[in-house]
Write an enzyme that holds these catalytic residues in place. Structure first.
Site, PDB file in Angstrom:
ATOM      1  N   ASP A 112       0.863  -1.183   0.000  1.00  0.00           N
ATOM      2  CA  ASP A 112       0.000   0.000   0.000  1.00  0.00           C
ATOM      3  C   ASP A 112       0.900   1.234   0.000  1.00  0.00           C
ATOM      4  O   ASP A 112       1.697   1.424   0.921  1.00  0.00           O
ATOM      5  CB  ASP A 112      -0.892  -0.028   1.253  1.00  0.00           C
ATOM      6  CG  ASP A 112      -1.921   1.079   1.247  1.00  0.00           C
ATOM      7  OD1 ASP A 112      -2.046   1.792   0.231  1.00  0.00           O
ATOM      8  OD2 ASP A 112      -2.600   1.239   2.284  1.00  0.00           O
ATOM      9  N   ASP A 139      -2.822   2.219  -6.104  1.00  0.00           N
ATOM     10  CA  ASP A 139      -1.699   2.239  -5.165  1.00  0.00           C
ATOM     11  C   ASP A 139      -1.700   1.070  -4.195  1.00  0.00           C
ATOM     12  O   ASP A 139      -0.994   1.090  -3.200  1.00  0.00           O
ATOM     13  CB  ASP A 139      -1.694   3.558  -4.382  1.00  0.00           C
ATOM     14  CG  ASP A 139      -2.707   3.567  -3.266  1.00  0.00           C
ATOM     15  OD1 ASP A 139      -3.858   3.168  -3.517  1.00  0.00           O
ATOM     16  OD2 ASP A 139      -2.354   3.966  -2.145  1.00  0.00           O
ATOM     17  N   GLU A 140      -2.495   0.050  -4.487  1.00  0.00           N
ATOM     18  CA  GLU A 140      -2.621  -1.051  -3.536  1.00  0.00           C
ATOM     19  C   GLU A 140      -2.712  -2.360  -4.293  1.00  0.00           C
ATOM     20  O   GLU A 140      -3.440  -2.444  -5.281  1.00  0.00           O
ATOM     21  CB  GLU A 140      -3.919  -0.851  -2.751  1.00  0.00           C
ATOM     22  CG  GLU A 140      -3.811  -1.009  -1.265  1.00  0.00           C
ATOM     23  CD  GLU A 140      -5.184  -0.876  -0.627  1.00  0.00           C
ATOM     24  OE1 GLU A 140      -5.661  -1.890  -0.117  1.00  0.00           O
ATOM     25  OE2 GLU A 140      -5.757   0.213  -0.658  1.00  0.00           O
TER      26      GLU A 140
HETATM   27 MG   LIG Z   1      -2.470   3.865  -0.013  1.00  0.00          MG
END
Ligand SMILES: [Mg+2]
EC number: 2.7.7.7
Length: 350
Positions: free
Chosen positions: A8, A103-104
């Site tokens: 993350d 983003d993960e």
């Molecule tokens: Mg994040």
């Protein structure tokens, strides 16, 4: 036993903005829509979080909490580019990647041979390479399953790594508040509290059957989670970037005109396939691919062009001129916009 890493990025959009313009660092910063346009905060940095600013908050509310907050407009093309680069680093270690957002992502490194199979070392190396090559930080969680890996990545945020080894699972989960469990929202957490269940250790006093009576099918899942069990596999993203139809000809097509003659049939097949796509995709740029008899090939696309015969004729003429040789393969296609990823973008300006 699986080895799962959950990655993350730390305040991803804001981190990229601070990286690209250092004058934005060390001050409260958010990425989002303008307050006067009823915008919403997408991401904010840790300086802004100290004032209580959070993602999904209205920009108006955020500015009331933090009058010095600077809200910059999102640059989704840039964020998507950085996300692609991060995935390039992931792919050095595994192809089993399930993105949850830009983003993960979950990575299954069970079979990865690197570092003698140490998922922890792989996570360290991913964090090091992202920081060194892309100048942003990511947090990582390592665990035997998805639900624990996701909790772990949050445990040492930002710029942290947390590992739950198989023999730590039982103790780690026992102390976990039920609100941290995947799928437990406010309503379920309240009901659990009324039953006197606050931690996973409390859940373990209940049988699977008793939980199912209270919570339906989720009760069984709850029972499993409380014992650290989560069998969900990492689902590799199968989202399409484009749709195309190609044909290799038994005999090379000698010139441009003979190639142009093949276009209508190829387009008909492509359009038939396009109709079967679900509504989460939108057709975007048309493109053609030409492979010449000597196996050199070229692809030509045109932003803003229609998907009609004339547009493809022009593209094909342009691509053919690059080699001007007999052709063994022709392809026609269309780039696809993934509307799933766009949803977030639209919500910012709801
Ligand atoms: Mg994040």
């Amino acid at each position: 036993m699986r080895k799962i890493i959950h990655i993350d990025c730390d305040c991803f959009y804001a981190a990229i903005e601070m990286r690209d313009d250092p004058s934005l660092a060390n001050r409260p910063l958010a990425v989002g829509g303008a307050a006067e346009r009823r915008g919403v905060i997408a991401t904010c940095n840790y300086e802004a979080r100290a004032y209580g600013v959070r993602s999904a908050m209205s920009s108006y509310q955020a500015l009331k909490l933090c009058p010095d907050l600077l809200i910059v407009k999102p640059r989704f093309e840039v964020y998507r580019g950085v996300s692609r680069e991060i995935h390039g680093i992931f792919r050095q270690f595994t192809d089993l990647i399930e993105p949850l957002s830009l983003d993960e992502a979950y990575l299954d490194v069970t079979e990865a041979p690197h570092f003698a199979g140490s998922a922890t070392r792989i996570a360290q190396e991913i964090r090091r390479r992202v920081a060194q090559e892309l100048h942003i930080t990511v947090s990582a969680g390592v665990a035997p399953n998805k639900f624990l890996a996701k909790i772990a990545s949050d445990w040492r945020k930002p710029d942290g790594l947390f590992v739950i080894t198989p023999d730590q699972v039982e103790d780690f989960v026992a102390a976990l508040p039920v609100g941290k469990l995947h799928g437990v929202g406010k309503v379920t957490a309240d009901k659990l509290a009324r039953l006197g269940i606050r931690t996973c250790l409390d859940v373990r006093d209940w049988s699977k059957l008793a939980l199912a009576r209270e919570f339906g099918s989720f009760g069984e899942r709850l029972w499993g989670l409380a014992w650290g069990i989560d069998e969900r596999a990492v689902k590799v993203d199968s989202r399409r970037q484009s749709l195309s139809v190609e044909h290799t000809f038994e005999q090379d097509l000698p010139d441009l005109q003979s190639c142009l003659d093949k276009l209508p049939a190829l387009l008909e097949e492509m359009n038939a396939r396009l109709q079967r796509l679900d509504s989460s995709y939108r057709p975007d740029k048309p493109f053609v691919k030409v492979k010449f008899h000597d196996f050199t090939q070229t692809t030509l696309e045109q932003a803003g062009a229609n998907r009609d015969l004339e547009s493809y004729r022009q593209l094909l003429a342009g691509a053919h001129a690059r080699g001007n040789k007999p052709v063994r393969l022709l392809g026609v296609g269309v780039r696809l916009l993934d509307l799933r990823g766009r949803q977030e973008q639209l919500e910012l300006f709801a």
